[in-house]
Design a protein around this motif. Structure first.
Motif, PDB file in Angstrom:
ATOM      1  N   THR A 186       0.823  -1.215   0.000  1.00  0.00           N
ATOM      2  CA  THR A 186       0.000   0.000   0.000  1.00  0.00           C
ATOM      3  C   THR A 186       0.855   1.261   0.000  1.00  0.00           C
ATOM      4  O   THR A 186       0.333   2.360   0.116  1.00  0.00           O
ATOM      5  CB  THR A 186      -0.923   0.015   1.225  1.00  0.00           C
ATOM      6  N   THR A 187       2.161   1.095  -0.098  1.00  0.00           N
ATOM      7  CA  THR A 187       3.071   2.240  -0.214  1.00  0.00           C
ATOM      8  C   THR A 187       3.946   2.012  -1.442  1.00  0.00           C
ATOM      9  O   THR A 187       3.757   1.060  -2.193  1.00  0.00           O
ATOM     10  CB  THR A 187       3.959   2.401   1.041  1.00  0.00           C
ATOM     11  N   TYR A 188       4.932   2.880  -1.625  1.00  0.00           N
ATOM     12  CA  TYR A 188       5.803   2.791  -2.790  1.00  0.00           C
ATOM     13  C   TYR A 188       7.205   2.272  -2.431  1.00  0.00           C
ATOM     14  O   TYR A 188       8.168   2.527  -3.153  1.00  0.00           O
ATOM     15  CB  TYR A 188       5.923   4.162  -3.459  1.00  0.00           C
ATOM     16  N   GLY A 208       2.783  12.901   2.933  1.00  0.00           N
ATOM     17  CA  GLY A 208       4.127  12.716   3.468  1.00  0.00           C
ATOM     18  C   GLY A 208       4.659  11.320   3.243  1.00  0.00           C
ATOM     19  O   GLY A 208       5.813  11.127   2.831  1.00  0.00           O
ATOM     20  N   ILE A 209       3.825  10.316   3.492  1.00  0.00           N
ATOM     21  CA  ILE A 209       4.247   8.929   3.306  1.00  0.00           C
ATOM     22  C   ILE A 209       4.395   8.618   1.824  1.00  0.00           C
ATOM     23  O   ILE A 209       5.294   7.884   1.411  1.00  0.00           O
ATOM     24  CB  ILE A 209       3.255   7.963   3.982  1.00  0.00           C
ATOM     25  N   SER A 210       3.519   9.177   1.005  1.00  0.00           N
ATOM     26  CA  SER A 210       3.642   8.986  -0.442  1.00  0.00           C
ATOM     27  C   SER A 210       5.006   9.470  -0.924  1.00  0.00           C
ATOM     28  O   SER A 210       5.701   8.764  -1.666  1.00  0.00           O
ATOM     29  CB  SER A 210       2.540   9.744  -1.178  1.00  0.00           C
ATOM     30  N   GLY A 211       5.378  10.658  -0.505  1.00  0.00           N
ATOM     31  CA  GLY A 211       6.640  11.238  -0.961  1.00  0.00           C
ATOM     32  C   GLY A 211       7.849  10.472  -0.475  1.00  0.00           C
ATOM     33  O   GLY A 211       8.752  10.134  -1.252  1.00  0.00           O
ATOM     34  N   THR A 212       7.888  10.171   0.832  1.00  0.00           N
ATOM     35  CA  THR A 212       9.080   9.514   1.377  1.00  0.00           C
ATOM     36  C   THR A 212       9.202   8.072   0.890  1.00  0.00           C
ATOM     37  O   THR A 212      10.308   7.617   0.569  1.00  0.00           O
ATOM     38  CB  THR A 212       9.071   9.545   2.913  1.00  0.00           C
ATOM     39  N   SER A 213       8.086   7.351   0.817  1.00  0.00           N
ATOM     40  CA  SER A 213       8.190   5.962   0.358  1.00  0.00           C
ATOM     41  C   SER A 213       8.569   5.921  -1.116  1.00  0.00           C
ATOM     42  O   SER A 213       9.295   5.025  -1.562  1.00  0.00           O
ATOM     43  CB  SER A 213       6.895   5.191   0.617  1.00  0.00           C
ATOM     44  N   GLY A 214       8.122   6.918  -1.890  1.00  0.00           N
ATOM     45  CA  GLY A 214       8.487   6.976  -3.297  1.00  0.00           C
ATOM     46  C   GLY A 214       9.967   7.246  -3.499  1.00  0.00           C
ATOM     47  O   GLY A 214      10.608   6.647  -4.372  1.00  0.00           O
ATOM     48  N   ILE A 215      10.535   8.128  -2.703  1.00  0.00           N
ATOM     49  CA  ILE A 215      11.972   8.402  -2.821  1.00  0.00           C
ATOM     50  C   ILE A 215      12.775   7.204  -2.322  1.00  0.00           C
ATOM     51  O   ILE A 215      13.856   6.900  -2.840  1.00  0.00           O
ATOM     52  CB  ILE A 215      12.337   9.700  -2.083  1.00  0.00           C
ATOM     53  N   ASN A 216      12.253   6.525  -1.315  1.00  0.00           N
ATOM     54  CA  ASN A 216      12.869   5.277  -0.870  1.00  0.00           C
ATOM     55  C   ASN A 216      12.977   4.310  -2.050  1.00  0.00           C
ATOM     56  O   ASN A 216      14.023   3.679  -2.267  1.00  0.00           O
ATOM     57  CB  ASN A 216      12.010   4.674   0.249  1.00  0.00           C
ATOM     58  N   ALA A 217      11.921   4.187  -2.846  1.00  0.00           N
ATOM     59  CA  ALA A 217      11.954   3.313  -4.019  1.00  0.00           C
ATOM     60  C   ALA A 217      12.970   3.811  -5.044  1.00  0.00           C
ATOM     61  O   ALA A 217      13.726   3.012  -5.627  1.00  0.00           O
ATOM     62  CB  ALA A 217      10.565   3.231  -4.644  1.00  0.00           C
ATOM     63  N   ALA A 273       3.061   6.182 -10.095  1.00  0.00           N
ATOM     64  CA  ALA A 273       3.951   6.037  -8.946  1.00  0.00           C
ATOM     65  C   ALA A 273       4.079   4.577  -8.517  1.00  0.00           C
ATOM     66  O   ALA A 273       5.177   4.097  -8.222  1.00  0.00           O
ATOM     67  CB  ALA A 273       3.447   6.892  -7.782  1.00  0.00           C
ATOM     68  N   LEU A 274       2.948   3.867  -8.489  1.00  0.00           N
ATOM     69  CA  LEU A 274       2.995   2.463  -8.080  1.00  0.00           C
ATOM     70  C   LEU A 274       3.755   1.625  -9.106  1.00  0.00           C
ATOM     71  O   LEU A 274       4.517   0.716  -8.750  1.00  0.00           O
ATOM     72  CB  LEU A 274       1.577   1.930  -7.887  1.00  0.00           C
ATOM     73  N   TYR A 275       3.561   1.940 -10.369  1.00  0.00           N
ATOM     74  CA  TYR A 275       4.311   1.282 -11.450  1.00  0.00           C
ATOM     75  C   TYR A 275       5.811   1.527 -11.277  1.00  0.00           C
ATOM     76  O   TYR A 275       6.635   0.603 -11.366  1.00  0.00           O
ATOM     77  CB  TYR A 275       3.802   1.821 -12.784  1.00  0.00           C
ATOM     78  N   GLY A 276       6.178   2.777 -11.008  1.00  0.00           N
ATOM     79  CA  GLY A 276       7.586   3.099 -10.800  1.00  0.00           C
ATOM     80  C   GLY A 276       8.173   2.381  -9.597  1.00  0.00           C
ATOM     81  O   GLY A 276       9.309   1.896  -9.634  1.00  0.00           O
ATOM     82  N   ALA A 277       7.394   2.294  -8.526  1.00  0.00           N
ATOM     83  CA  ALA A 277       7.863   1.605  -7.322  1.00  0.00           C
ATOM     84  C   ALA A 277       8.098   0.127  -7.600  1.00  0.00           C
ATOM     85  O   ALA A 277       9.065  -0.468  -7.105  1.00  0.00           O
ATOM     86  CB  ALA A 277       6.847   1.776  -6.202  1.00  0.00           C
ATOM     87  N   TRP A 278       7.196  -0.494  -8.370  1.00  0.00           N
ATOM     88  CA  TRP A 278       7.373  -1.893  -8.764  1.00  0.00           C
ATOM     89  C   TRP A 278       8.709  -2.065  -9.499  1.00  0.00           C
ATOM     90  O   TRP A 278       9.512  -2.952  -9.162  1.00  0.00           O
ATOM     91  CB  TRP A 278       6.192  -2.311  -9.637  1.00  0.00           C
ATOM     92  N   LEU A 279       8.971  -1.213 -10.471  1.00  0.00           N
ATOM     93  CA  LEU A 279      10.204  -1.331 -11.247  1.00  0.00           C
ATOM     94  C   LEU A 279      11.440  -1.113 -10.376  1.00  0.00           C
ATOM     95  O   LEU A 279      12.427  -1.852 -10.482  1.00  0.00           O
ATOM     96  CB  LEU A 279      10.192  -0.330 -12.404  1.00  0.00           C
ATOM     97  N   CYS A 280      11.386  -0.109  -9.518  1.00  0.00           N
ATOM     98  CA  CYS A 280      12.540   0.160  -8.654  1.00  0.00           C
ATOM     99  C   CYS A 280      12.779  -0.988  -7.682  1.00  0.00           C
ATOM    100  O   CYS A 280      13.926  -1.331  -7.368  1.00  0.00           O
ATOM    101  CB  CYS A 280      12.328   1.467  -7.889  1.00  0.00           C
ATOM    102  N   GLY A 281      11.701  -1.593  -7.204  1.00  0.00           N
ATOM    103  CA  GLY A 281      11.848  -2.756  -6.344  1.00  0.00           C
ATOM    104  C   GLY A 281      12.478  -3.927  -7.080  1.00  0.00           C
ATOM    105  O   GLY A 281      13.287  -4.675  -6.519  1.00  0.00           O
ATOM    106  N   MET A 282      12.120  -4.105  -8.346  1.00  0.00           N
ATOM    107  CA  MET A 282      12.736  -5.156  -9.161  1.00  0.00           C
ATOM    108  C   MET A 282      14.249  -4.974  -9.234  1.00  0.00           C
ATOM    109  O   MET A 282      15.007  -5.951  -9.190  1.00  0.00           O
ATOM    110  CB  MET A 282      12.163  -5.122 -10.578  1.00  0.00           C
ATOM    111  N   VAL A 283      14.687  -3.736  -9.343  1.00  0.00           N
ATOM    112  CA  VAL A 283      16.122  -3.464  -9.439  1.00  0.00           C
ATOM    113  C   VAL A 283      16.811  -3.893  -8.140  1.00  0.00           C
ATOM    114  O   VAL A 283      17.840  -4.594  -8.164  1.00  0.00           O
ATOM    115  CB  VAL A 283      16.384  -1.974  -9.727  1.00  0.00           C
TER     116      VAL A 283
END
Length: 359
Positions: free
Chosen positions: A117-119, A162-171, A219-229
Protein backbone atom coordinates in the motif's frame (compact mmCIF):
# COMPACT_ATOMS: atom_id res chain seq x y z
CA UNK A 1 28.59 -4.42 -24.66
CA UNK A 2 30.18 -5.87 -21.53
CA UNK A 3 29.53 -9.41 -20.31
CA UNK A 4 26.71 -9.72 -17.79
CA UNK A 5 24.40 -12.22 -16.11
CA UNK A 6 20.68 -11.61 -15.76
CA UNK A 7 18.35 -13.64 -13.53
CA UNK A 8 14.63 -12.82 -13.72
CA UNK A 9 12.59 -12.76 -10.53
CA UNK A 10 9.95 -15.51 -10.29
CA UNK A 11 7.35 -13.50 -8.34
CA UNK A 12 3.80 -13.56 -9.74
CA UNK A 13 2.66 -9.93 -10.16
CA UNK A 14 -0.90 -8.66 -10.56
CA UNK A 15 -1.20 -4.92 -11.27
CA UNK A 16 -4.18 -2.62 -11.76
CA UNK A 17 -7.17 -1.07 -10.02
CA UNK A 18 -9.56 -3.19 -7.99
CA UNK A 19 -7.12 -6.09 -8.20
CA UNK A 20 -7.39 -6.86 -4.47
CA UNK A 21 -10.65 -8.61 -5.42
CA UNK A 22 -8.50 -11.19 -7.20
CA UNK A 23 -6.84 -12.31 -3.96
CA UNK A 24 -8.91 -15.54 -3.71
CA UNK A 25 -7.66 -16.53 -7.17
CA UNK A 26 -4.06 -15.59 -6.35
CA UNK A 27 -4.07 -17.59 -3.11
CA UNK A 28 -5.56 -20.58 -4.90
CA UNK A 29 -2.87 -20.35 -7.56
CA UNK A 30 -0.26 -20.31 -4.79
CA UNK A 31 -1.82 -23.33 -3.09
CA UNK A 32 -2.75 -21.41 0.07
CA UNK A 33 -5.79 -22.78 1.90
CA UNK A 34 -5.28 -21.22 5.34
CA UNK A 35 -3.72 -17.76 5.59
CA UNK A 36 -2.68 -15.43 8.37
CA UNK A 37 -3.26 -11.73 7.64
CA UNK A 38 -0.43 -9.38 8.63
CA UNK A 39 -0.56 -5.61 9.16
CA UNK A 40 0.59 -2.81 11.41
CA UNK A 41 -1.80 -1.62 14.15
CA UNK A 42 -2.54 1.50 12.10
CA UNK A 43 -3.65 -0.48 9.02
CA UNK A 44 -5.49 -3.31 10.76
CA UNK A 45 -8.99 -2.20 9.80
CA UNK A 46 -8.03 -1.38 6.21
CA UNK A 47 -6.37 -4.78 5.91
CA UNK A 48 -9.44 -6.63 7.17
CA UNK A 49 -11.75 -4.68 4.86
CA UNK A 50 -9.55 -5.14 1.80
CA UNK A 51 -9.22 -8.90 2.30
CA UNK A 52 -12.86 -9.61 3.16
CA UNK A 53 -13.24 -11.54 -0.09
CA UNK A 54 -10.95 -14.21 1.32
CA UNK A 55 -13.59 -15.17 3.87
CA UNK A 56 -12.67 -18.22 5.95
CA UNK A 57 -9.33 -18.55 4.18
CA UNK A 58 -8.07 -16.00 6.71
CA UNK A 59 -7.72 -18.07 9.88
CA UNK A 60 -5.79 -15.56 12.02
CA UNK A 61 -4.71 -11.92 12.03
CA UNK A 62 -1.47 -10.48 13.41
CA UNK A 63 -1.50 -6.67 13.57
CA UNK A 64 1.78 -5.86 15.34
CA UNK A 65 4.16 -5.58 12.37
CA UNK A 66 6.89 -3.15 13.37
CA UNK A 67 9.50 -1.01 11.64
CA UNK A 68 12.90 -2.67 11.06
CA UNK A 69 11.41 -6.16 11.71
CA UNK A 70 12.48 -6.75 15.33
CA UNK A 71 13.20 -10.44 15.90
CA UNK A 72 11.07 -10.52 19.05
CA UNK A 73 8.00 -9.42 17.08
CA UNK A 74 8.71 -12.07 14.47
CA UNK A 75 8.92 -14.70 17.20
CA UNK A 76 5.45 -13.78 18.48
CA UNK A 77 4.01 -13.86 14.97
CA UNK A 78 5.67 -17.21 14.28
CA UNK A 79 4.07 -18.69 17.40
CA UNK A 80 0.63 -17.51 16.27
CA UNK A 81 1.28 -18.82 12.76
CA UNK A 82 2.03 -22.27 14.14
CA UNK A 83 -0.99 -22.19 16.44
CA UNK A 84 -3.46 -21.45 13.64
CA UNK A 85 -1.97 -23.92 11.18
CA UNK A 86 -1.70 -21.43 8.32
CA UNK A 87 0.13 -22.40 5.15
CA UNK A 88 0.47 -18.84 3.90
CA UNK A 89 0.63 -15.20 4.97
CA UNK A 90 -0.99 -12.17 3.35
CA UNK A 91 1.15 -9.13 4.17
CA UNK A 92 -0.93 -5.97 3.77
CA UNK A 93 0.88 -2.63 4.00
CA UNK A 94 4.35 -1.19 3.56
CA UNK A 95 7.88 -2.32 4.27
CA UNK A 96 7.27 -3.13 7.94
CA UNK A 97 4.49 -5.62 7.22
CA UNK A 98 6.13 -7.10 4.14
CA UNK A 99 9.36 -7.48 6.11
CA UNK A 100 7.47 -9.49 8.71
CA UNK A 101 5.97 -11.64 5.95
CA UNK A 102 9.45 -12.32 4.61
CA UNK A 103 10.76 -13.22 8.06
CA UNK A 104 7.94 -15.68 8.62
CA UNK A 105 8.19 -17.24 5.16
CA UNK A 106 11.94 -17.79 5.35
CA UNK A 107 11.63 -19.32 8.84
CA UNK A 108 8.66 -21.58 8.18
CA UNK A 109 8.41 -22.14 4.44
CA UNK A 110 4.84 -20.80 4.15
CA UNK A 111 3.74 -18.97 0.99
CA UNK A 112 3.97 -15.19 1.13
CA UNK A 113 1.48 -13.00 -0.76
CA UNK A 114 2.24 -9.27 -0.50
CA UNK A 115 -0.35 -6.52 -0.94
CA UNK A 116 1.69 -3.29 -0.89
CA UNK A 117 0.00 0.00 0.00
CA UNK A 118 3.07 2.24 -0.21
CA UNK A 119 5.80 2.79 -2.79
CA UNK A 120 8.64 1.15 -0.85
CA UNK A 121 9.29 -1.69 -3.32
CA UNK A 122 10.25 -4.20 -0.61
CA UNK A 123 7.76 -6.69 -2.02
CA UNK A 124 9.95 -7.27 -5.09
CA UNK A 125 13.17 -8.13 -3.26
CA UNK A 126 14.74 -11.27 -1.78
CA UNK A 127 16.22 -9.09 0.96
CA UNK A 128 15.34 -9.14 4.65
CA UNK A 129 16.55 -6.60 7.20
CA UNK A 130 16.04 -7.59 10.84
CA UNK A 131 16.86 -5.81 14.09
CA UNK A 132 18.19 -7.45 17.24
CA UNK A 133 19.86 -5.71 20.15
CA UNK A 134 19.80 -2.33 18.45
CA UNK A 135 21.66 -3.53 15.35
CA UNK A 136 20.09 -4.16 11.97
CA UNK A 137 21.48 -6.93 9.80
CA UNK A 138 20.52 -7.75 6.23
CA UNK A 139 20.52 -10.98 4.31
CA UNK A 140 19.59 -11.97 0.77
CA UNK A 141 18.20 -15.36 -0.22
CA UNK A 142 15.83 -16.59 -2.92
CA UNK A 143 13.38 -17.99 -0.36
CA UNK A 144 12.89 -14.48 1.11
CA UNK A 145 11.26 -13.18 -2.08
CA UNK A 146 7.44 -13.04 -1.82
CA UNK A 147 5.74 -15.62 -4.00
CA UNK A 148 3.04 -13.26 -5.31
CA UNK A 149 2.38 -9.53 -5.26
CA UNK A 150 -0.98 -7.84 -5.81
CA UNK A 151 -0.66 -4.17 -6.72
CA UNK A 152 -3.95 -2.31 -6.40
CA UNK A 153 -3.75 1.41 -7.16
CA UNK A 154 -6.99 1.95 -5.22
CA UNK A 155 -5.25 0.95 -1.99
CA UNK A 156 -2.80 3.85 -2.30
CA UNK A 157 -5.48 6.55 -2.50
CA UNK A 158 -5.54 7.00 1.26
CA UNK A 159 -1.77 7.18 1.55
CA UNK A 160 -0.97 10.57 3.17
CA UNK A 161 1.15 13.00 1.13
CA UNK A 162 4.13 12.72 3.47
CA UNK A 163 4.25 8.93 3.31
CA UNK A 164 3.64 8.99 -0.44
CA UNK A 165 6.64 11.24 -0.96
CA UNK A 166 9.08 9.51 1.38
CA UNK A 167 8.19 5.96 0.36
CA UNK A 168 8.49 6.98 -3.30
CA UNK A 169 11.97 8.40 -2.82
CA UNK A 170 12.87 5.28 -0.87
CA UNK A 171 11.95 3.31 -4.02
CA UNK A 172 14.00 5.67 -6.20
CA UNK A 173 17.00 4.97 -3.96
CA UNK A 174 16.79 1.27 -4.86
CA UNK A 175 17.03 2.03 -8.56
CA UNK A 176 19.73 4.69 -8.20
CA UNK A 177 22.11 2.28 -6.48
CA UNK A 178 21.13 -0.46 -8.91
CA UNK A 179 22.47 1.67 -11.76
CA UNK A 180 26.03 1.40 -10.47
CA UNK A 181 25.89 -1.90 -8.57
CA UNK A 182 28.86 -4.20 -9.11
CA UNK A 183 26.57 -6.74 -10.81
CA UNK A 184 24.39 -4.28 -12.72
CA UNK A 185 23.38 -5.14 -16.26
CA UNK A 186 21.75 -3.34 -19.22
CA UNK A 187 18.34 -4.87 -18.49
CA UNK A 188 18.24 -3.59 -14.92
CA UNK A 189 19.64 -0.23 -15.97
CA UNK A 190 16.71 0.19 -18.35
CA UNK A 191 14.26 -0.84 -15.63
CA UNK A 192 15.93 1.53 -13.17
CA UNK A 193 15.82 4.46 -15.56
CA UNK A 194 12.13 3.95 -16.27
CA UNK A 195 11.29 3.46 -12.58
CA UNK A 196 13.13 6.63 -11.55
CA UNK A 197 11.54 8.61 -14.37
CA UNK A 198 8.06 7.41 -13.49
CA UNK A 199 8.37 8.15 -9.77
CA UNK A 200 10.15 11.49 -10.11
CA UNK A 201 7.39 12.65 -12.46
CA UNK A 202 4.47 11.24 -10.46
CA UNK A 203 5.37 12.04 -6.84
CA UNK A 204 4.89 15.84 -7.00
CA UNK A 205 1.48 15.26 -8.63
CA UNK A 206 0.51 12.66 -6.02
CA UNK A 207 1.43 15.02 -3.20
CA UNK A 208 -0.46 17.90 -4.84
CA UNK A 209 -3.59 15.79 -5.41
CA UNK A 210 -3.81 12.44 -3.67
CA UNK A 211 -6.88 11.50 -5.72
CA UNK A 212 -5.01 11.81 -9.06
CA UNK A 213 -5.42 8.21 -10.26
CA UNK A 214 -3.07 8.61 -13.20
CA UNK A 215 -0.30 9.89 -10.91
CA UNK A 216 -1.00 7.18 -8.32
CA UNK A 217 -0.84 4.50 -10.99
CA UNK A 218 2.40 5.85 -12.42
CA UNK A 219 3.95 6.04 -8.95
CA UNK A 220 2.99 2.46 -8.08
CA UNK A 221 4.31 1.28 -11.45
CA UNK A 222 7.59 3.10 -10.80
CA UNK A 223 7.86 1.60 -7.32
CA UNK A 224 7.37 -1.89 -8.76
CA UNK A 225 10.20 -1.33 -11.25
CA UNK A 226 12.54 0.16 -8.65
CA UNK A 227 11.85 -2.76 -6.34
CA UNK A 228 12.74 -5.16 -9.16
CA UNK A 229 16.12 -3.46 -9.44
CA UNK A 230 16.85 -3.84 -5.73
CA UNK A 231 15.80 -7.48 -5.95
CA UNK A 232 17.98 -8.24 -8.95
CA UNK A 233 21.34 -6.58 -8.31
CA UNK A 234 23.49 -5.63 -5.34
CA UNK A 235 23.67 -2.39 -3.41
CA UNK A 236 26.43 -0.21 -1.98
CA UNK A 237 27.10 2.69 0.39
CA UNK A 238 23.62 4.22 0.42
CA UNK A 239 21.82 1.12 1.64
CA UNK A 240 24.61 0.24 4.08
CA UNK A 241 24.30 3.69 5.65
CA UNK A 242 20.52 3.61 5.85
CA UNK A 243 20.49 0.22 7.54
CA UNK A 244 23.18 1.40 9.96
CA UNK A 245 21.29 4.58 10.80
CA UNK A 246 17.90 2.90 11.06
CA UNK A 247 19.06 0.08 13.28
CA UNK A 248 21.32 2.14 15.54
CA UNK A 249 19.08 5.16 16.11
CA UNK A 250 15.63 3.65 15.40
CA UNK A 251 15.06 6.10 12.52
CA UNK A 252 12.09 5.62 10.18
CA UNK A 253 13.14 3.63 7.13
CA UNK A 254 11.73 5.61 4.19
CA UNK A 255 12.54 9.02 5.66
CA UNK A 256 16.13 7.96 6.26
CA UNK A 257 16.49 6.82 2.64
CA UNK A 258 15.02 10.09 1.38
CA UNK A 259 17.53 12.12 3.39
CA UNK A 260 20.65 10.07 2.68
CA UNK A 261 20.14 9.40 -1.04
CA UNK A 262 21.36 12.73 -2.52
CA UNK A 263 24.43 12.71 -0.28
CA UNK A 264 25.41 9.11 -1.02
CA UNK A 265 24.97 9.77 -4.74
CA UNK A 266 27.14 12.89 -4.53
CA UNK A 267 29.84 10.90 -2.75
CA UNK A 268 29.91 8.22 -5.44
CA UNK A 269 29.39 10.56 -8.41
CA UNK A 270 33.08 10.81 -9.47
CA UNK A 271 33.22 7.02 -9.92
CA UNK A 272 29.90 6.37 -11.72
CA UNK A 273 29.88 8.39 -14.93
CA UNK A 274 27.60 5.93 -16.79
CA UNK A 275 25.02 5.92 -13.99
CA UNK A 276 25.13 9.71 -13.75
CA UNK A 277 24.41 10.02 -17.47
CA UNK A 278 21.36 7.75 -17.09
CA UNK A 279 20.18 9.77 -14.08
CA UNK A 280 20.51 13.05 -15.96
CA UNK A 281 18.18 11.63 -18.58
CA UNK A 282 15.71 10.12 -16.08
CA UNK A 283 15.53 13.25 -13.92
CA UNK A 284 15.92 15.84 -16.68
CA UNK A 285 18.63 17.62 -14.68
CA UNK A 286 22.39 18.05 -15.10
CA UNK A 287 22.96 17.59 -11.34
CA UNK A 288 21.11 14.43 -10.24
CA UNK A 289 22.16 14.67 -6.59
CA UNK A 290 20.84 18.22 -6.29
CA UNK A 291 17.70 17.25 -8.24
CA UNK A 292 16.93 14.44 -5.78
CA UNK A 293 17.48 16.81 -2.85
CA UNK A 294 15.02 19.27 -4.40
CA UNK A 295 12.53 16.49 -5.12
CA UNK A 296 12.56 15.49 -1.45
CA UNK A 297 11.74 19.05 -0.42
CA UNK A 298 9.11 19.34 -3.15
CA UNK A 299 7.21 16.31 -1.84
CA UNK A 300 7.55 17.33 1.80
CA UNK A 301 10.06 14.68 2.82
CA UNK A 302 12.36 15.52 5.75
CA UNK A 303 15.84 16.66 4.74
CA UNK A 304 17.77 16.33 8.04
CA UNK A 305 18.55 13.26 10.15
CA UNK A 306 18.45 15.43 13.25
CA UNK A 307 14.77 16.08 12.55
CA UNK A 308 14.21 12.32 12.84
CA UNK A 309 15.77 12.25 16.31
CA UNK A 310 19.37 11.32 15.54
CA UNK A 311 21.78 13.01 18.01
CA UNK A 312 24.78 14.91 16.68
CA UNK A 313 27.03 12.48 18.55
CA UNK A 314 25.64 9.79 16.27
CA UNK A 315 27.58 11.17 13.29
CA UNK A 316 30.82 9.56 14.45
CA UNK A 317 29.05 6.43 15.67
CA UNK A 318 27.42 5.95 12.28
CA UNK A 319 30.69 6.67 10.47
CA UNK A 320 32.51 3.99 12.49
CA UNK A 321 29.75 1.46 11.88
CA UNK A 322 29.60 2.23 8.16
CA UNK A 323 33.32 1.48 7.87
CA UNK A 324 33.32 -1.58 10.14
CA UNK A 325 32.86 -4.36 7.62
CA UNK A 326 34.33 -4.29 4.14
CA UNK A 327 31.75 -4.14 1.35
CA UNK A 328 31.83 -3.13 -2.28
CA UNK A 329 31.30 0.50 -3.32
CA UNK A 330 32.26 2.14 -6.62
CA UNK A 331 34.31 4.79 -4.81
CA UNK A 332 36.67 3.70 -2.01
CA UNK A 333 35.27 4.44 1.44
CA UNK A 334 37.29 7.21 3.06
CA UNK A 335 36.50 8.17 6.62
CA UNK A 336 36.59 11.94 6.06
CA UNK A 337 34.29 11.75 3.05
CA UNK A 338 31.83 9.36 4.67
CA UNK A 339 31.72 11.45 7.83
CA UNK A 340 31.09 14.61 5.81
CA UNK A 341 28.28 12.82 3.95
CA UNK A 342 26.60 11.82 7.22
CA UNK A 343 27.16 15.26 8.78
CA UNK A 344 25.51 16.96 5.81
CA UNK A 345 22.58 14.55 5.97
CA UNK A 346 22.30 15.14 9.72
CA UNK A 347 22.22 18.93 9.31
CA UNK A 348 19.95 18.99 6.24
CA UNK A 349 22.57 20.65 4.04
CA UNK A 350 22.51 20.23 0.24
CA UNK A 351 24.71 17.44 -1.12
CA UNK A 352 28.34 18.31 -1.63
CA UNK A 353 28.41 20.32 -4.85
CA UNK A 354 32.02 19.50 -5.61
CA UNK A 355 31.19 15.77 -5.62
CA UNK A 356 28.10 15.96 -7.79
CA UNK A 357 29.65 18.44 -10.23
CA UNK A 358 32.74 16.35 -10.72
CA UNK A 359 30.69 13.55 -12.31
Amino acid sequence: MRHFTYQGLPTQVTFGTGTVALLPTVLAQQGVRRAMLLSTPQQAEQARAATRSLGNTIVATFTDATMHTPVEVTARAEAELAACGADGVVAFGGGSTIGLGKALAVRTGVRHIAVPTTYAGSEMTPILGETAGGRKTTRRASEILPHAVVYDVDLTLGLPPGISGTSGINAIAHAVEGLYARDTNPVMQLVAQEGIRALASALPRVVADGADMAARSQALYGAWLCGMVLGSVGMALHHKLCHTLGGSFDLPHAETHAIVLPHALAYNAPAISEAMAILRSALGDDDPAAALHRLARQVGAPCALRDLGMPESGIDVATDQALENAYWNPRPLERAGVRDLIARAWAGDPPAASESESA
